[in-house]
Scaffold this motif. Sequence first.
Motif, PDB file in Angstrom:
ATOM      1  N   ILE A  46      -4.370  36.885  20.968  1.00  0.00           N
ATOM      2  CA  ILE A  46      -4.973  36.655  22.284  1.00  0.00           C
ATOM      3  C   ILE A  46      -5.156  37.976  23.019  1.00  0.00           C
ATOM      4  CG2 ILE A  46      -4.537  35.658  24.575  1.00  0.00           C
ATOM      5  CD1 ILE A  46      -3.204  33.282  23.020  1.00  0.00           C
ATOM      6  N   GLU A  47      -4.115  38.785  23.058  1.00  0.00           N
ATOM      7  CA  GLU A  47      -4.199  40.045  23.789  1.00  0.00           C
ATOM      8  C   GLU A  47      -5.195  41.002  23.150  1.00  0.00           C
ATOM      9  OE1 GLU A  47       0.165  39.949  25.926  1.00  0.00           O
ATOM     10  OE2 GLU A  47      -0.117  41.332  24.241  1.00  0.00           O
ATOM     11  N   ASP A  48      -5.215  41.046  21.818  1.00  0.00           N
ATOM     12  CA  ASP A  48      -6.144  41.929  21.113  1.00  0.00           C
ATOM     13  C   ASP A  48      -7.597  41.505  21.300  1.00  0.00           C
ATOM     14  OD1 ASP A  48      -6.786  44.061  19.169  1.00  0.00           O
ATOM     15  OD2 ASP A  48      -7.329  42.380  17.856  1.00  0.00           O
ATOM     16  N   GLN A  52      -6.483  41.296  27.453  1.00  0.00           N
ATOM     17  CA  GLN A  52      -5.634  41.122  28.627  1.00  0.00           C
ATOM     18  C   GLN A  52      -4.297  40.551  28.201  1.00  0.00           C
ATOM     19  OE1 GLN A  52      -7.913  38.338  31.043  1.00  0.00           O
ATOM     20  NE2 GLN A  52      -6.530  36.708  30.479  1.00  0.00           N
ATOM     21  N   ALA A  53      -3.304  40.736  29.065  1.00  0.00           N
ATOM     22  CA  ALA A  53      -1.965  40.239  28.764  1.00  0.00           C
ATOM     23  C   ALA A  53      -1.955  38.712  28.722  1.00  0.00           C
ATOM     24  CB  ALA A  53      -0.979  40.731  29.818  1.00  0.00           C
ATOM     25  N   CYS A  54      -1.180  38.173  27.814  1.00  0.00           N
ATOM     26  CA  CYS A  54      -1.004  36.728  27.696  1.00  0.00           C
ATOM     27  C   CYS A  54       0.255  36.355  28.467  1.00  0.00           C
ATOM     28  CB  CYS A  54      -0.877  36.352  26.220  1.00  0.00           C
ATOM     29  SG  CYS A  54      -0.727  34.601  25.950  1.00  0.00           S
ATOM     30  N   ARG A  55       0.095  35.686  29.595  1.00  0.00           N
ATOM     31  CA  ARG A  55       1.219  35.401  30.479  1.00  0.00           C
ATOM     32  C   ARG A  55       1.614  33.930  30.526  1.00  0.00           C
ATOM     33  NH1 ARG A  55      -0.619  37.601  36.015  1.00  0.00           N
ATOM     34  NH2 ARG A  55      -2.165  36.058  35.482  1.00  0.00           N
ATOM     35  N   HIS A  56       0.928  33.081  29.792  1.00  0.00           N
ATOM     36  CA  HIS A  56       1.202  31.648  29.856  1.00  0.00           C
ATOM     37  C   HIS A  56       1.523  31.116  28.467  1.00  0.00           C
ATOM     38  CE1 HIS A  56      -0.292  31.668  33.946  1.00  0.00           C
ATOM     39  NE2 HIS A  56      -1.314  32.355  33.504  1.00  0.00           N
ATOM     40  N   PHE A  57       2.289  30.011  28.433  1.00  0.00           N
ATOM     41  CA  PHE A  57       2.697  29.407  27.167  1.00  0.00           C
ATOM     42  C   PHE A  57       2.752  27.896  27.317  1.00  0.00           C
ATOM     43  CE2 PHE A  57       6.068  27.704  24.423  1.00  0.00           C
ATOM     44  CZ  PHE A  57       5.578  28.102  23.188  1.00  0.00           C
ATOM     45  N   CYS A  58       2.378  27.202  26.262  1.00  0.00           N
ATOM     46  CA  CYS A  58       2.483  25.745  26.221  1.00  0.00           C
ATOM     47  C   CYS A  58       3.215  25.384  24.925  1.00  0.00           C
ATOM     48  CB  CYS A  58       1.104  25.110  26.236  1.00  0.00           C
ATOM     49  SG  CYS A  58       1.159  23.325  26.155  1.00  0.00           S
ATOM     50  N   TYR A  59       4.242  24.548  25.030  1.00  0.00           N
ATOM     51  CA  TYR A  59       4.967  24.129  23.835  1.00  0.00           C
ATOM     52  C   TYR A  59       4.042  23.333  22.917  1.00  0.00           C
ATOM     53  CZ  TYR A  59       9.405  25.543  25.796  1.00  0.00           C
ATOM     54  OH  TYR A  59      10.426  26.267  26.294  1.00  0.00           O
ATOM     55  N   PRO A  60       4.103  23.589  21.617  1.00  0.00           N
ATOM     56  CA  PRO A  60       3.299  22.822  20.668  1.00  0.00           C
ATOM     57  C   PRO A  60       3.572  21.330  20.786  1.00  0.00           C
ATOM     58  CG  PRO A  60       4.280  24.726  19.597  1.00  0.00           C
ATOM     59  CD  PRO A  60       4.890  24.623  20.970  1.00  0.00           C
ATOM     60  N   LYS A  61       2.516  20.562  20.816  1.00  0.00           N
ATOM     61  CA  LYS A  61       2.579  19.105  20.897  1.00  0.00           C
ATOM     62  C   LYS A  61       3.330  18.646  22.158  1.00  0.00           C
ATOM     63  CE  LYS A  61       2.173  18.841  15.977  1.00  0.00           C
ATOM     64  NZ  LYS A  61       2.607  18.352  14.716  1.00  0.00           N
TER      65      LYS A  61
END
Length: 66
Positions: A46-48, A52-61
Amino acid sequence: MSWAGLRDAIATGLVNVGSHTHSHAVLSRLGTDAAAQELDCSIGLIEDRLGQACRHFCYPKALAPS
């Protein structure tokens, strides 16, 4: 959606892109090293590709660890 499409969406200021896992693995089923690799790979791509910086996360499923 393509990486170019995501860059265009982000440029509007209305969209954020967050990390998930690289292969949609359920993290609670992985060892520590494999989970770290899944997260690092996803964030790195994502960053590459979006520059831009990846600042968010969502748990799989949508399954947070117990």
